[in-house]
Design a protein around this motif. Structure first.
Motif, PDB file in Angstrom:
ATOM      1  N   LEU A 156       7.831 -15.596  -8.523  1.00 21.28           N
ATOM      2  CA  LEU A 156       7.999 -14.154  -8.640  1.00 21.28           C
ATOM      3  C   LEU A 156       7.374 -13.638  -9.931  1.00 21.28           C
ATOM      4  CD1 LEU A 156       9.159 -11.489  -7.619  1.00 21.28           C
ATOM      5  CD2 LEU A 156      11.322 -12.083  -8.725  1.00 21.28           C
ATOM      6  N   LEU A 157       7.533 -14.387 -11.008  1.00 16.36           N
ATOM      7  CA  LEU A 157       6.937 -13.985 -12.290  1.00 16.36           C
ATOM      8  C   LEU A 157       5.417 -13.963 -12.189  1.00 16.36           C
ATOM      9  CD1 LEU A 157       7.689 -13.241 -15.214  1.00 16.36           C
ATOM     10  CD2 LEU A 157       7.447 -15.658 -15.789  1.00 16.36           C
ATOM     11  N   ALA A 158       4.836 -14.989 -11.548  1.00 15.63           N
ATOM     12  CA  ALA A 158       3.382 -15.040 -11.398  1.00 15.63           C
ATOM     13  C   ALA A 158       2.888 -13.897 -10.514  1.00 15.63           C
ATOM     14  CB  ALA A 158       2.972 -16.389 -10.809  1.00 15.63           C
ATOM     15  N   LEU A 159       3.619 -13.605  -9.441  1.00 10.46           N
ATOM     16  CA  LEU A 159       3.223 -12.516  -8.556  1.00 10.46           C
ATOM     17  C   LEU A 159       3.284 -11.174  -9.277  1.00 10.46           C
ATOM     18  CD1 LEU A 159       2.454 -11.580  -5.700  1.00 10.46           C
ATOM     19  CD2 LEU A 159       4.908 -11.466  -5.171  1.00 10.46           C
ATOM     20  N   THR A 160       4.320 -10.973 -10.073  1.00  9.62           N
ATOM     21  CA  THR A 160       4.435  -9.719 -10.830  1.00  9.62           C
ATOM     22  C   THR A 160       3.297  -9.592 -11.836  1.00  9.62           C
ATOM     23  OG1 THR A 160       6.844  -9.756 -10.582  1.00  9.62           O
ATOM     24  CG2 THR A 160       5.942  -8.368 -12.326  1.00  9.62           C
ATOM     25  N   ALA A 161       2.942 -10.691 -12.497  1.00 11.38           N
ATOM     26  CA  ALA A 161       1.822 -10.666 -13.451  1.00 11.38           C
ATOM     27  C   ALA A 161       0.513 -10.333 -12.740  1.00 11.38           C
ATOM     28  CB  ALA A 161       1.725 -12.003 -14.165  1.00 11.38           C
ATOM     29  N   ALA A 162       0.304 -10.924 -11.554  1.00 14.35           N
ATOM     30  CA  ALA A 162      -0.915 -10.627 -10.796  1.00 14.35           C
ATOM     31  C   ALA A 162      -0.963  -9.158 -10.385  1.00 14.35           C
ATOM     32  CB  ALA A 162      -0.982 -11.530  -9.563  1.00 14.35           C
ATOM     33  N   ARG A 163       0.174  -8.612  -9.991  1.00 12.72           N
ATOM     34  CA  ARG A 163       0.213  -7.195  -9.621  1.00 12.72           C
ATOM     35  C   ARG A 163      -0.069  -6.304 -10.821  1.00 12.72           C
ATOM     36  NH1 ARG A 163       5.703  -7.717  -5.900  1.00 12.72           N
ATOM     37  NH2 ARG A 163       4.660  -8.200  -3.918  1.00 12.72           N
ATOM     38  N   LEU A 164       0.467  -6.651 -11.970  1.00 11.51           N
ATOM     39  CA  LEU A 164       0.202  -5.868 -13.175  1.00 11.51           C
ATOM     40  C   LEU A 164      -1.290  -5.883 -13.507  1.00 11.51           C
ATOM     41  CD1 LEU A 164       3.261  -6.921 -15.358  1.00 11.51           C
ATOM     42  CD2 LEU A 164       2.785  -4.626 -14.499  1.00 11.51           C
ATOM     43  N   ALA A 165      -1.919  -7.042 -13.336  1.00  8.69           N
ATOM     44  CA  ALA A 165      -3.365  -7.110 -13.574  1.00  8.69           C
ATOM     45  C   ALA A 165      -4.119  -6.242 -12.571  1.00  8.69           C
ATOM     46  CB  ALA A 165      -3.831  -8.561 -13.483  1.00  8.69           C
ATOM     47  N   ALA A 166      -3.671  -6.245 -11.317  1.00  6.96           N
ATOM     48  CA  ALA A 166      -4.347  -5.455 -10.293  1.00  6.96           C
ATOM     49  C   ALA A 166      -4.254  -3.962 -10.577  1.00  6.96           C
ATOM     50  CB  ALA A 166      -3.759  -5.770  -8.920  1.00  6.96           C
ATOM     51  N   THR A 167      -3.153  -3.519 -11.177  1.00 10.34           N
ATOM     52  CA  THR A 167      -3.008  -2.089 -11.471  1.00 10.34           C
ATOM     53  C   THR A 167      -4.081  -1.588 -12.424  1.00 10.34           C
ATOM     54  OG1 THR A 167      -1.495  -2.461 -13.339  1.00 10.34           O
ATOM     55  CG2 THR A 167      -0.500  -2.219 -11.155  1.00 10.34           C
ATOM     56  N   ALA A 168      -4.567  -2.482 -13.282  1.00 11.54           N
ATOM     57  CA  ALA A 168      -5.597  -2.084 -14.247  1.00 11.54           C
ATOM     58  C   ALA A 168      -7.003  -2.179 -13.667  1.00 11.54           C
ATOM     59  CB  ALA A 168      -5.498  -2.960 -15.498  1.00 11.54           C
ATOM     60  N   VAL A 169      -7.162  -2.915 -12.556  1.00 11.14           N
ATOM     61  CA  VAL A 169      -8.487  -3.157 -11.988  1.00 11.14           C
ATOM     62  C   VAL A 169      -8.836  -2.136 -10.921  1.00 11.14           C
ATOM     63  CG1 VAL A 169      -9.863  -4.794 -10.631  1.00 11.14           C
ATOM     64  CG2 VAL A 169      -8.421  -5.615 -12.510  1.00 11.14           C
ATOM     65  N   LEU A 170      -7.881  -1.805 -10.061  1.00 10.87           N
ATOM     66  CA  LEU A 170      -8.173  -0.915  -8.936  1.00 10.87           C
ATOM     67  C   LEU A 170      -8.376   0.520  -9.402  1.00 10.87           C
ATOM     68  CD1 LEU A 170      -5.639  -2.177  -6.250  1.00 10.87           C
ATOM     69  CD2 LEU A 170      -8.113  -2.493  -6.255  1.00 10.87           C
ATOM     70  N   PRO A 171      -9.361   1.230  -8.824  1.00 13.23           N
ATOM     71  CA  PRO A 171      -9.519   2.662  -9.139  1.00 13.23           C
ATOM     72  C   PRO A 171      -8.300   3.442  -8.661  1.00 13.23           C
ATOM     73  CG  PRO A 171     -11.445   1.775  -7.985  1.00 13.23           C
ATOM     74  CD  PRO A 171     -10.377   0.740  -7.886  1.00 13.23           C
ATOM     75  N   LEU A 172      -8.083   4.583  -9.281  1.00 12.42           N
ATOM     76  CA  LEU A 172      -6.955   5.423  -8.903  1.00 12.42           C
ATOM     77  C   LEU A 172      -7.231   6.087  -7.546  1.00 12.42           C
ATOM     78  CD1 LEU A 172      -4.471   5.797 -10.771  1.00 12.42           C
ATOM     79  CD2 LEU A 172      -5.287   8.119 -11.194  1.00 12.42           C
ATOM     80  N   ALA A 173      -6.258   6.057  -6.651  1.00 11.70           N
ATOM     81  CA  ALA A 173      -6.380   6.740  -5.366  1.00 11.70           C
ATOM     82  C   ALA A 173      -6.093   8.234  -5.548  1.00 11.70           C
ATOM     83  CB  ALA A 173      -5.411   6.140  -4.348  1.00 11.70           C
ATOM     84  N   PRO A 174      -6.616   9.088  -4.664  1.00  5.51           N
ATOM     85  CA  PRO A 174      -6.394  10.528  -4.813  1.00  5.51           C
ATOM     86  C   PRO A 174      -4.922  10.919  -4.868  1.00  5.51           C
ATOM     87  CG  PRO A 174      -8.154  10.123  -3.244  1.00  5.51           C
ATOM     88  CD  PRO A 174      -7.571   8.788  -3.571  1.00  5.51           C
ATOM     89  N   ASP A 175      -4.081  10.321  -4.023  1.00  2.00           N
ATOM     90  CA  ASP A 175      -2.664  10.668  -4.062  1.00  2.00           C
ATOM     91  C   ASP A 175      -2.046  10.306  -5.397  1.00  2.00           C
ATOM     92  OD1 ASP A 175      -2.721  11.730  -1.550  1.00  2.00           O
ATOM     93  OD2 ASP A 175      -1.791  10.012  -0.555  1.00  2.00           O
ATOM     94  N   GLU A 176      -2.432   9.169  -5.964  1.00  2.00           N
ATOM     95  CA  GLU A 176      -1.915   8.785  -7.278  1.00  2.00           C
ATOM     96  C   GLU A 176      -2.323   9.804  -8.335  1.00  2.00           C
ATOM     97  OE1 GLU A 176      -1.814   4.189  -7.950  1.00  2.00           O
ATOM     98  OE2 GLU A 176      -3.740   4.700  -7.062  1.00  2.00           O
ATOM     99  N   ALA A 177      -3.572  10.243  -8.275  1.00  2.00           N
ATOM    100  CA  ALA A 177      -4.043  11.236  -9.242  1.00  2.00           C
ATOM    101  C   ALA A 177      -3.270  12.548  -9.093  1.00  2.00           C
ATOM    102  CB  ALA A 177      -5.542  11.468  -9.048  1.00  2.00           C
TER     103      ALA A 177
END
Length: 467
Positions: A8-29
């Motif tokens: 679970l810790l590794a999965l959470t770390a991977a998700r945190l990394a993904a948040t910085a890599v993926l472009p922002l979606a229009p709904d998020e903006a």
């Protein structure tokens, strides 16, 4: 820490990394704008997602990571809640909690919610925490847990209106299988607590003509005159894909087997009313694929705890297939290695090509000497405001009358309008065509836009200068 905790810790770390890599979606903006104009309600949803974004950006700045950081952290907490709920509901099956959390975390919509911040993300977290409190109540028979259930249910309602299905499931369970709680005052106080937590949203709606309630309540209508079974098959196919096929199979089988375990009735009550509602709606209108996601925490618990030993051999393949699809989906969303067209690649439509596109729009603004950039689509306006700090961005549509934002500057601007809105005239009166621009990723077109010269004038629809 046991292997499950490390995973679970590794999965959470991977998700945190993904948040910085993926472009922002229009709904998020768009929800980012909410976080800069905090209120107890908005036209589309209750305010929890705005509060989550505001909390993240206060600590980590106005970045994609700051906007999204609460998602991976919150879903990590939700996973722990499911793990403990499984232990409490199925004490005879000590592995039930681990498998419930594992199945839950390998679905596509949970992983999408972990890295793309929408109202579904906090709703899922508080739904899981409500389910955890219900599990503690069921296992201990301690009525004080009704207060925790009420508080968490209220926070779930503050996230998204479909949380009423949580209340409906609880009422159904109490009436059919746990009537003794009706004589306990703590049940009623818990219900009042949920209403009290949600009361500011009711007050906001009352002050704004019940706009949000009317908008969301109107979704359960008829979209096509004779849709046949088209939307039904679309709903079923979407759930098989988003839950991943084997997880979906296990969840359906687990809920169907709810009579095998004492706790199965509670889980079935939290799944079946919502499933029936979405199925009914699909006979007349489209059900968005993410709407039924809230049914899966209880369904995953049922899959882990209610099924017989013969189903055990399907768990590891289900988790393996789910994680494989999640990784493939992330790689495609981040870098687009497969040259898929828009209709086959939702990540291209929502995430692809924004930085280059916005740079072209800004170049056109500078070349024409325009004082601001404007957009009719709220997501497009949000993207422009996020990616062009320091450049005035104006949004125009009726939804902006519900925000306390500054009016557009009294200068000439550049309106960006998607060609998908059709050939009709722009909302901005007096708009003059000025060419076009395309958004693309790796040479594959995501969307085409037209540009217009516009100037603020009397009688135009509501418009706001975005923060």
């Amino acid at each position: 820490m046991n292997p499950w905790g490390w995973a679970l810790l590794a999965l959470t770390a991977a998700r945190l990394a993904a948040t910085a890599v993926l472009p922002l979606a229009p709904d998020e903006a768009y929800y980012r704008i909410w976080s800069r104009a905090l209120a107890w309600g908005y036209l589309d949803h209750p305010p929890m997602v705005a509060a989550w974004i505001r909390a993240g950006t206060l600590v980590f700045g106005d970045t994609a990571f700051g906007l999204r950081v609460m998602g991976p952290v919150g879903l990590g907490l939700a996973s722990l809640a499911l793990w403990d709920a499984g232990r409490r509901l199925f004490p005879e099956r000590p592995e039930a909690g681990v498998w419930a959390a594992a199945l839950f975390n390998t679905t596509l919509f949970v992983n999408a919610g972990a890295v793309l911040v929408t109202p579904d993300t906090p709703q899922m977290v508080f739904w899981c925490l409500s389910l955890w409190a219900l599990a503690r109540l069921h296992a201990s028979q301690d009525g004080r847990w009704w207060l925790a259930v009420g508080g968490m249910a209220g926070l779930t309602l503050l996230s998204k209106y479909t949380a009423v299905l949580l209340g409906a499931g609880i009422v159904l369970w109490v009436v059919l299988a746990a009537r003794h709680w009706l004589r306990d005052w703590r049940l009623w106080v818990g219900g009042l607590l949920a209403v009290a937590v949600f009361a500011p949203v009711i007050a906001w709606n009352a002050a704004h003509g019940w706009a949000s309630f009317a908008k969301q309540g109107g979704r359960a209508g008829t979209e096509a005159t004779h849709p046949g079974l088209r939307f039904v098959w679309e709903l079923l196919g979407g759930q098989i894909g988003l839950a991943t096929p084997l997880v979906f199979l296990l969840c359906v089988a687990g809920v169907a087997a709810f009579r095998r375990r004492p706790a199965g009735g509670l889980l079935a009550a939290l799944v079946l009313p919502g499933a029936a509602l979405f199925l009914w709606q699909s006979f007349g209108s489209r059900v968005q694929g993410n709407w039924p996601a809230i049914l899966y925490p209880a369904a995953c618990l049922a899959a882990a705890g209610c099924l017989g030993p013969g189903w055990d051999r399907w768990r590891r393949p289900a988790v393996g297939l789910g994680l494989t699809l999640v990784v493939l989906g992330f790689v495609q969303a981040a870098w687009g290695p497969l040259p898929l067209p828009r209709r086959q690649d939702p990540s291209l439509a929502r995430l692809g090509g924004w930085p280059g596109f916005v740079a072209e729009v800004e170049a056109a603004r500078r070349a024409g000497g325009y004082g601001f950039i404007a957009a009719e689509e709220y997501g497009l306006a949000g993207e422009l405001a996020f990616l062009l700090p320091g450049v005035p961005v104006v949004a125009i549509s009726d939804r902006w009358k519900f925000f306390d934002l500054a009016p557009p500057p009294a200068v000439t601007g550049l309106l960006v309008r998607s060609e998908r809105r059709g050939e009709g005239p722009p909302l901005w009166p007096g708009a003059v065509p000025e060419g076009g621009v395309t958004r693309a990723r790796n040479g594959i077109e995501a969307e085409a836009y037209r540009l217009y010269r516009v100037t603020p004038r009397e009688g135009m629809p509501p418009a706001a200068l975005l923060p």
